[in-house]
Design a protein around this motif. Structure first.
Motif, PDB file in Angstrom:
ATOM      1  N   GLN A   1       0.828  -1.206   0.000  1.00  0.00           N
ATOM      2  CA  GLN A   1       0.000   0.000   0.000  1.00  0.00           C
ATOM      3  C   GLN A   1       0.860   1.253   0.000  1.00  0.00           C
ATOM      4  N   ILE A   2       1.891   1.257   0.813  1.00  0.00           N
ATOM      5  CA  ILE A   2       2.758   2.430   0.892  1.00  0.00           C
ATOM      6  C   ILE A   2       3.456   2.684  -0.435  1.00  0.00           C
ATOM      7  N   LEU A   3       3.918   1.611  -1.075  1.00  0.00           N
ATOM      8  CA  LEU A   3       4.689   1.757  -2.315  1.00  0.00           C
ATOM      9  C   LEU A   3       3.830   1.725  -3.570  1.00  0.00           C
ATOM     10  N   ASP A   4       2.525   1.547  -3.404  1.00  0.00           N
ATOM     11  CA  ASP A   4       1.602   1.472  -4.531  1.00  0.00           C
ATOM     12  C   ASP A   4       1.999   0.361  -5.501  1.00  0.00           C
ATOM     13  N   VAL A   5       2.260  -0.811  -4.917  1.00  0.00           N
ATOM     14  CA  VAL A   5       2.584  -2.015  -5.675  1.00  0.00           C
ATOM     15  C   VAL A   5       1.494  -3.029  -5.379  1.00  0.00           C
ATOM     16  N   HIS A   6       1.158  -3.857  -6.347  1.00  0.00           N
ATOM     17  CA  HIS A   6       0.121  -4.852  -6.099  1.00  0.00           C
ATOM     18  C   HIS A   6       0.542  -5.732  -4.925  1.00  0.00           C
ATOM     19  N   PRO A   7      -0.329  -5.907  -3.937  1.00  0.00           N
ATOM     20  CA  PRO A   7       0.048  -6.649  -2.734  1.00  0.00           C
ATOM     21  C   PRO A   7       0.462  -8.093  -3.005  1.00  0.00           C
ATOM     22  N   LEU A   8      -0.137  -8.723  -3.995  1.00  0.00           N
ATOM     23  CA  LEU A   8       0.226 -10.113  -4.250  1.00  0.00           C
ATOM     24  C   LEU A   8       1.641 -10.257  -4.803  1.00  0.00           C
ATOM     25  N   VAL A   9       2.142  -9.217  -5.438  1.00  0.00           N
ATOM     26  CA  VAL A   9       3.535  -9.244  -5.891  1.00  0.00           C
ATOM     27  C   VAL A   9       4.462  -9.252  -4.682  1.00  0.00           C
ATOM     28  N   VAL A  10       4.193  -8.385  -3.721  1.00  0.00           N
ATOM     29  CA  VAL A  10       5.039  -8.296  -2.526  1.00  0.00           C
ATOM     30  C   VAL A  10       4.929  -9.584  -1.706  1.00  0.00           C
ATOM     31  N   ILE A  11       3.731 -10.109  -1.563  1.00  0.00           N
ATOM     32  CA  ILE A  11       3.537 -11.354  -0.821  1.00  0.00           C
ATOM     33  C   ILE A  11       4.265 -12.510  -1.502  1.00  0.00           C
ATOM     34  N   ALA A  12       4.140 -12.610  -2.808  1.00  0.00           N
ATOM     35  CA  ALA A  12       4.816 -13.690  -3.531  1.00  0.00           C
ATOM     36  C   ALA A  12       6.330 -13.568  -3.414  1.00  0.00           C
ATOM     37  N   GLN A  13       6.840 -12.332  -3.461  1.00  0.00           N
ATOM     38  CA  GLN A  13       8.283 -12.152  -3.312  1.00  0.00           C
ATOM     39  C   GLN A  13       8.751 -12.533  -1.915  1.00  0.00           C
ATOM     40  N   ALA A  14       7.966 -12.215  -0.913  1.00  0.00           N
ATOM     41  CA  ALA A  14       8.327 -12.606   0.450  1.00  0.00           C
ATOM     42  C   ALA A  14       8.346 -14.127   0.572  1.00  0.00           C
ATOM     43  N   ASN A  15       7.379 -14.783  -0.044  1.00  0.00           N
ATOM     44  CA  ASN A  15       7.362 -16.239  -0.015  1.00  0.00           C
ATOM     45  C   ASN A  15       8.551 -16.823  -0.771  1.00  0.00           C
ATOM     46  N   ALA A  16       8.923 -16.210  -1.876  1.00  0.00           N
ATOM     47  CA  ALA A  16      10.105 -16.667  -2.620  1.00  0.00           C
ATOM     48  C   ALA A  16      11.354 -16.508  -1.766  1.00  0.00           C
ATOM     49  N   GLU A  17      11.427 -15.416  -1.039  1.00  0.00           N
ATOM     50  CA  GLU A  17      12.596 -15.145  -0.213  1.00  0.00           C
ATOM     51  C   GLU A  17      12.731 -16.144   0.936  1.00  0.00           C
ATOM     52  N   ARG A  18      11.617 -16.591   1.471  1.00  0.00           N
ATOM     53  CA  ARG A  18      11.695 -17.529   2.592  1.00  0.00           C
ATOM     54  C   ARG A  18      11.644 -18.984   2.146  1.00  0.00           C
ATOM     55  N   ALA A  19      11.612 -19.231   0.843  1.00  0.00           N
ATOM     56  CA  ALA A  19      11.566 -20.606   0.329  1.00  0.00           C
ATOM     57  C   ALA A  19      12.789 -21.397   0.775  1.00  0.00           C
ATOM     58  N   ASN A  20      12.579 -22.664   1.046  1.00  0.00           N
ATOM     59  CA  ASN A  20      13.655 -23.525   1.533  1.00  0.00           C
ATOM     60  C   ASN A  20      14.482 -24.170   0.432  1.00  0.00           C
ATOM     61  N   THR A  21      13.958 -24.171  -0.780  1.00  0.00           N
ATOM     62  CA  THR A  21      14.691 -24.783  -1.884  1.00  0.00           C
ATOM     63  C   THR A  21      14.663 -23.862  -3.096  1.00  0.00           C
ATOM     64  N   PRO A  22      15.639 -24.004  -3.983  1.00  0.00           N
ATOM     65  CA  PRO A  22      15.636 -23.205  -5.210  1.00  0.00           C
ATOM     66  C   PRO A  22      14.387 -23.459  -6.059  1.00  0.00           C
ATOM     67  N   GLU A  23      13.884 -24.671  -6.016  1.00  0.00           N
ATOM     68  CA  GLU A  23      12.700 -25.006  -6.807  1.00  0.00           C
ATOM     69  C   GLU A  23      11.472 -24.240  -6.311  1.00  0.00           C
ATOM     70  N   VAL A  24      11.310 -24.191  -5.005  1.00  0.00           N
ATOM     71  CA  VAL A  24      10.169 -23.460  -4.443  1.00  0.00           C
ATOM     72  C   VAL A  24      10.324 -21.971  -4.711  1.00  0.00           C
ATOM     73  N   ARG A  25      11.548 -21.460  -4.560  1.00  0.00           N
ATOM     74  CA  ARG A  25      11.795 -20.047  -4.857  1.00  0.00           C
ATOM     75  C   ARG A  25      11.441 -19.743  -6.309  1.00  0.00           C
ATOM     76  N   ALA A  26      11.842 -20.603  -7.224  1.00  0.00           N
ATOM     77  CA  ALA A  26      11.546 -20.400  -8.651  1.00  0.00           C
ATOM     78  C   ALA A  26      10.045 -20.412  -8.905  1.00  0.00           C
ATOM     79  N   ARG A  27       9.314 -21.278  -8.216  1.00  0.00           N
ATOM     80  CA  ARG A  27       7.856 -21.314  -8.380  1.00  0.00           C
ATOM     81  C   ARG A  27       7.223 -19.996  -7.946  1.00  0.00           C
ATOM     82  N   TRP A  28       7.694 -19.461  -6.807  1.00  0.00           N
ATOM     83  CA  TRP A  28       7.146 -18.183  -6.347  1.00  0.00           C
ATOM     84  C   TRP A  28       7.532 -17.047  -7.295  1.00  0.00           C
ATOM     85  N   MET A  29       8.728 -17.085  -7.829  1.00  0.00           N
ATOM     86  CA  MET A  29       9.135 -16.031  -8.767  1.00  0.00           C
ATOM     87  C   MET A  29       8.333 -16.132 -10.067  1.00  0.00           C
TER      88      MET A  29
END
Length: 104
Positions: free
Chosen positions: A53-81
């Motif tokens: 909201q503060i940055l005027d970015v779609h919230p699902l983009v930020v949420i998906a990036q956070a999930n990619a960042e906390r992914a435990n494997t490269p495969e999961v990170r790639a799926r979130w990206m």
């Protein structure tokens, strides 16, 4: 963008310098901000929504990036990206979102 880049962008957008003010604006503790800045955590969905909201970015983009960042494997990170890429392709303001969201 990653968590640290989002935190920096929020500080710039709001014109704040202190981590205390950042914590207050995001609704988290000062110690939580410190932990995020040290790379020892990733913000949860609620904080991601506030950041979006503060940055005027779609919230699902930020949420998906956070999930990619906390992914435990490269495969999961790639799926979130892939999810991030899909949102950016579909969003009407994808050009702005792409500039803010994609890693360099």
């Amino acid at each position: 963008m990653n968590t640290l880049e989002y935190l920096r962008a929020v500080k710039v957008r709001l014109g704040i310098e202190s981590d205390y003010a950042l914590a207050t604006r995001l609704g988290i503790t000062r110690s939580a901000v410190s932990k995020l800045q040290l790379g020892k955590g990733v913000f949860g969905d609620d904080v991601a929504l506030t950041v979006a909201q503060i940055l005027d970015v779609h919230p699902l983009v930020v949420i998906a990036q956070a999930n990619a960042e906390r992914a435990n494997t490269p495969e999961v990170r790639a799926r979130w990206m892939d999810v991030v890429q899909g949102f950016l392709t579909l969003l009407p303001h994808a050009k702005t979102a792409r500039r803010l969201a994609l890693p360099r």
